[in-house]
Design a protein around this motif. Structure first.
Motif, PDB file in Angstrom:
ATOM      1  N   SER A   1       0.837  -1.203   0.000  1.00 21.26           N
ATOM      2  CA  SER A   1       0.000   0.000   0.000  1.00 21.26           C
ATOM      3  C   SER A   1       0.868   1.247   0.000  1.00 21.26           C
ATOM      4  CB  SER A   1      -0.897   0.046   1.244  1.00 21.26           C
ATOM      5  OG  SER A   1      -1.655  -1.114   1.347  1.00 21.26           O
TER       6      SER A   1
ATOM      7  N   VAL B   1       0.860   4.005  -2.880  1.00 18.72           N
ATOM      8  CA  VAL B   1       0.508   5.391  -2.566  1.00 18.72           C
ATOM      9  C   VAL B   1       1.686   6.316  -2.872  1.00 18.72           C
ATOM     10  CG1 VAL B   1      -0.033   6.971  -0.665  1.00 18.72           C
ATOM     11  CG2 VAL B   1      -1.253   4.809  -0.885  1.00 18.72           C
TER      12      VAL B   1
ATOM     13  N   VAL C   1       0.721   9.274  -5.213  1.00 18.57           N
ATOM     14  CA  VAL C   1       0.614  10.615  -4.639  1.00 18.57           C
ATOM     15  C   VAL C   1       1.906  11.402  -4.781  1.00 18.57           C
ATOM     16  CG1 VAL C   1       0.146  11.915  -2.538  1.00 18.57           C
ATOM     17  CG2 VAL C   1      -1.137   9.825  -3.021  1.00 18.57           C
TER      18      VAL C   1
ATOM     19  N   THR D   1       1.918   5.434   5.077  1.00 18.77           N
ATOM     20  CA  THR D   1       0.873   5.689   4.087  1.00 18.77           C
ATOM     21  C   THR D   1       0.035   6.890   4.501  1.00 18.77           C
ATOM     22  OG1 THR D   1       0.798   3.328   3.663  1.00 18.77           O
ATOM     23  CG2 THR D   1      -1.019   4.628   2.795  1.00 18.77           C
TER      24      THR D   1
ATOM     25  N   VAL E   1      -0.388  10.435   2.587  1.00 17.39           N
ATOM     26  CA  VAL E   1      -1.710  10.889   2.159  1.00 17.39           C
ATOM     27  C   VAL E   1      -2.027  12.246   2.766  1.00 17.39           C
ATOM     28  CG1 VAL E   1      -4.179  10.404   2.293  1.00 17.39           C
ATOM     29  CG2 VAL E   1      -2.586   8.567   1.732  1.00 17.39           C
TER      30      VAL E   1
ATOM     31  N   ALA F   1      -1.553  14.526  -0.462  1.00 25.18           N
ATOM     32  CA  ALA F   1      -2.732  14.344  -1.303  1.00 25.18           C
ATOM     33  C   ALA F   1      -3.747  15.452  -1.070  1.00 25.18           C
ATOM     34  CB  ALA F   1      -3.356  12.985  -1.017  1.00 25.18           C
TER      35      ALA F   1
ATOM     36  N   GLN G   1      -8.269  13.127  -3.501  1.00 25.72           N
ATOM     37  CA  GLN G   1      -7.347  11.981  -3.551  1.00 25.72           C
ATOM     38  C   GLN G   1      -7.385  11.216  -2.231  1.00 25.72           C
ATOM     39  OE1 GLN G   1      -3.591  13.858  -4.502  1.00 25.72           O
ATOM     40  NE2 GLN G   1      -3.240  12.418  -6.190  1.00 25.72           N
TER      41      GLN G   1
ATOM     42  N   ILE H   1      -8.183   7.333  -1.703  1.00 26.56           N
ATOM     43  CA  ILE H   1      -7.149   6.420  -1.232  1.00 26.56           C
ATOM     44  C   ILE H   1      -7.606   5.689   0.025  1.00 26.56           C
ATOM     45  CG2 ILE H   1      -4.853   6.322  -0.186  1.00 26.56           C
ATOM     46  CD1 ILE H   1      -4.074   8.525  -2.227  1.00 26.56           C
TER      47      ILE H   1
ATOM     48  N   TRP I   1      -9.927   3.011  -0.911  1.00 26.37           N
ATOM     49  CA  TRP I   1      -9.206   1.936  -1.594  1.00 26.37           C
ATOM     50  C   TRP I   1      -8.426   1.085  -0.592  1.00 26.37           C
ATOM     51  CZ3 TRP I   1      -3.679   2.441  -2.052  1.00 26.37           C
ATOM     52  CH2 TRP I   1      -3.077   1.401  -2.765  1.00 26.37           C
TER      53      TRP I   1
ATOM     54  N   GLY J   1      -6.596  -2.765  -3.123  1.00 24.71           N
ATOM     55  CA  GLY J   1      -6.284  -2.348  -1.760  1.00 24.71           C
ATOM     56  C   GLY J   1      -5.932  -3.558  -0.917  1.00 24.71           C
TER      57      GLY J   1
END
Lengths: 342, 267
Positions: free
Chosen positions: A110, A114, A118, A172, A176, A180, A184, A188, A191, A265
């Protein structure tokens, strides 16, 4: 032979497996928010594959072909790949609790995905699945290193996996939150919980080859995996090139996990629970256990996907939630059993 | 079939475990390797089995360096029984023995009737024919170790290596197991703890001390009072029996002299 499966010849067993898989796919395509008759599903597939020319409602045909069929196929591949990964990891690490989710491989994948999506790491060179693969390998490397440092105890690798999962999940979240935009971030997070609603045909062309290649590589090593029954030293004395088998099989596991994570995911518990269920049915021999796990994993995932679509009318539940609802209690049972065995 | 170690040394984590060990295993013999804990018995066994590479020197199988041979090729000629290999898998006794066929089967070679015969024969050989359907975790230590030997026999090796095979077994099973190994028409090398077992069953004995071979030869030649005192730090009386055999009688530390411990004198 242990297990409760009646003895079938190899060919008839394979045929039966194929039929079961096709029926599951068929149901997966038929059941949903709007249920579509099975006959229509069959005609759609015939139209698309062989230009059969049945007159069908264009909307129905579109829903079935563009959304449901691709989705069911990806669900099947995902279930197979995760179940196979679980079998391989449990055998190589000789640990009944090993699976890509618990060992942090999914979390690493993940983070990798990502990172590519991103942050644009390796933009142009790296695709999402490739990023996930790098993340998966990194995570497994880190977790094994930590486990080796922590000692050879049975729980060490699991504890290291928990630590690894936490670390990569945190990374992650960090990526994010930091990089992001709101849109987004929402996508995410959805997901990450495991979600098949975005699946389209291009995903099938990644999922199917990965699952098929994964299955073949695993089957190729079925006897080697059997030889690990009494540990790696014993496997080596039975003529298994242990280090090469580790590299190939861990690599295959990481590849399968990474591909599936990049599409749907990270989905927990499938890799953990399905191998145990399969062992109860067909026994511990990998020649049978691997295909059985692949099939049961595929059917289970299609079923979980159907449940996730119909359980709350008008809402799609992330499939990871469904698998966790089934898997967490099963995990508890395995945990308590593995205590009494030892 | 000849297995030999030529000047092998091995170390791990900067600690030297084996130093310049040379040893020829003669075809058909039962060679015992004895020595204190940490003297390098297990390391020597795994070097002989080709599981580890020596830091220097070579292990030769029929004049060929084992490094050059593939793992599978070695496993068809040499089988290893470890100290205590365990599993939590729900595997049956027969399935455990069937693993011995691994080096003879390719990834997709089907299991043949001949494989079945070899497995049956191996199980019969170790006297476990009645227990083939039993699950592994329901078997006793002695039964498990017999199955490990059956598994090794199913490999159809020419040389059987055993690393302290009688650990954790009661004395009846210890003797029974060594007798079983002795009866096989195989070259056998066993790391053993009990000097009397080595003296009883082995054609030759290698006494290891501090990573070197202190002595190698017939049991009565190797196991002398003098050597056992220097190597194990233990006072013993060695009684010689017929056919070059000997028996070692251990003395409790601090016990004064000869044959049997004397009563304390009142002074």
């Amino acid at each position: 032979m242990i297990g409760i499966v009646p003895s079938l010849s190899r060919t008839s067993a394979s045929l039966l497996a194929l039929v079961v898989l096709l029926v599951a796919l068929w149901l997966g395509a038929a059941i949903g928010e709007t249920s579509i008759p099975m006959g229509v599903v069959a005609k759609t597939v015939a139209n698309r594959l062989w230009d059969a020319g049945y007159g069908l409602d264009a909307l129905d045909e579109g829903i079935i072909w563009n959304y449901r069929v691709s989705r069911a196929i990806v669900a099947a591949c995902c279930g197979s790949a995760l179940a196979l990964s679980g079998v391989v990891l449990q055998s190589l690490l000789r640990n009944p609790l090993a699976d890509p989710y618990i060992l942090g491989i999914s979390a690493g994948a993940s983070t990798g995905a990502v990172g590519v999506a991103v942050l644009g790491i390796g933009a142009g060179l790296m695709t999402l699945p490739a990023g996930a693969f790098v993340g998966a390998i990194l995570a497994f490397g880190l977790v094994s290193l930590l486990a080796m440092r922590a000692g050879r105890g049975h729980g060490a690798i699991i504890l290291a996996g928990v630590a690894g999962s936490q670390l990569f999940n945190a990374l992650t979240s960090l990526i994010v939150t930091k990089a992001a935009n709101a849109e987004q971030a929402r996508a995410i997070m959805f997901w990450l919980l495991g979600n098949l609603s975005g699946v389209r045909w291009p995903d099938v062309w990644l999922a199917v080859p990965v699952a098929v290649v994964g299955l073949i590589v695993c089957l190729w090593h079925a006897r080697a995996l059997d030889a690990f029954t009494f540990g790696s030293e014993s496997a080596a004395s039975l003529g298994i090139p242990v280090r090469r088998v580790y590299v190939v099989l861990i690599g295959t596991t990481a590849m399968m996990t990474a591909a599936m994570v990049s599409i749907v995911g990270s989905i927990g518990f499938v890799g953990l629970v399905i191998p145990h269920v399969s062992r109860m049915i067909v026994g511990v021999r990998h020649g049978l256990l691997l295909p059985a796990s692949a099939l049961i994993g595929a059917v289970f995932m299609i079923a979980a996907d159907i449940v996730s679509r119909v359980v709350i009318p008008g809402q799609v539940l992330p499939i990871g939630v469904v698998t966790a609802l089934v898997g967490a209690p099963a995990f508890a049972v395995i945990l308590s059993q593995s205590r009494t065995v030892r | 079939m000849k297995l030999s170690a030529c000047n092998v040394s091995w170390s791990t984590g900067g600690v030297s475990i084996l130093r310049d060990v040379s040893l020829d295993v003669v075809a058909g013999e039962f060679l015992g390797i004895v020595g204190p804990n940490g003297s390098g018995k297990t390391s020597l066994m795994s070097l002989l089995a080709g599981l580890r590479r020596p830091r220097s020197g070579r292990v030769l199988l029929d004049g060929q360096s084992v490094d050059k041979l593939g793992r599978k090729e070695i496993a068809r000629r040499i089988a290893l029984v470890e100290q205590q290999a365990e599993t939590s898998e729900r595997i049956s006794a027969r399935q455990a023995v069937e693993l011995g066929r691994t080096p003879h089967l390719g990834p997709f070679t089907p299991w043949s009737a001949r494989d079945d015969d070899i497995v049956d024969e191996a199980i019969r050989n170790v006297g476990m024919a009645q227990l083939t359907a039993r699950m592994w975790h329901t078997l006793s230590g002695g039964e498990r170790q017999r199955l490990h030997i059956a598994r090794a026999l199913a490999q159809e090796p020419q040389i059987l290596l055993l690393d302290e095979p009688t650990n954790h077994l009661d004395i009846g099973h210890q003797i029974g197991l060594l007798h079983l190994v002795r009866q096989q028409k195989l070259t056998a090398v066993a790391a053993l703890h009990d000097l009397n077992h080595a003296a009883m069953f082995c054609d030759r004995v290698a006494l290891m001390s501090g990573g070197r071979i202190a002595a190698l030869g017939r049991p009565y030649e190797v196991l002398t009072e003098e050597r056992i005192r220097t190597v194990f730090g233990l006072d013993v009386d060695v009684e010689h029996e017929g056919e070059g055999r000997c028996h070692i009688r251990y003395r409790a530390p601090g016990a004064p002299t000869a044959v049997r411990p004397m009563l304390k004198r009142i002074s």
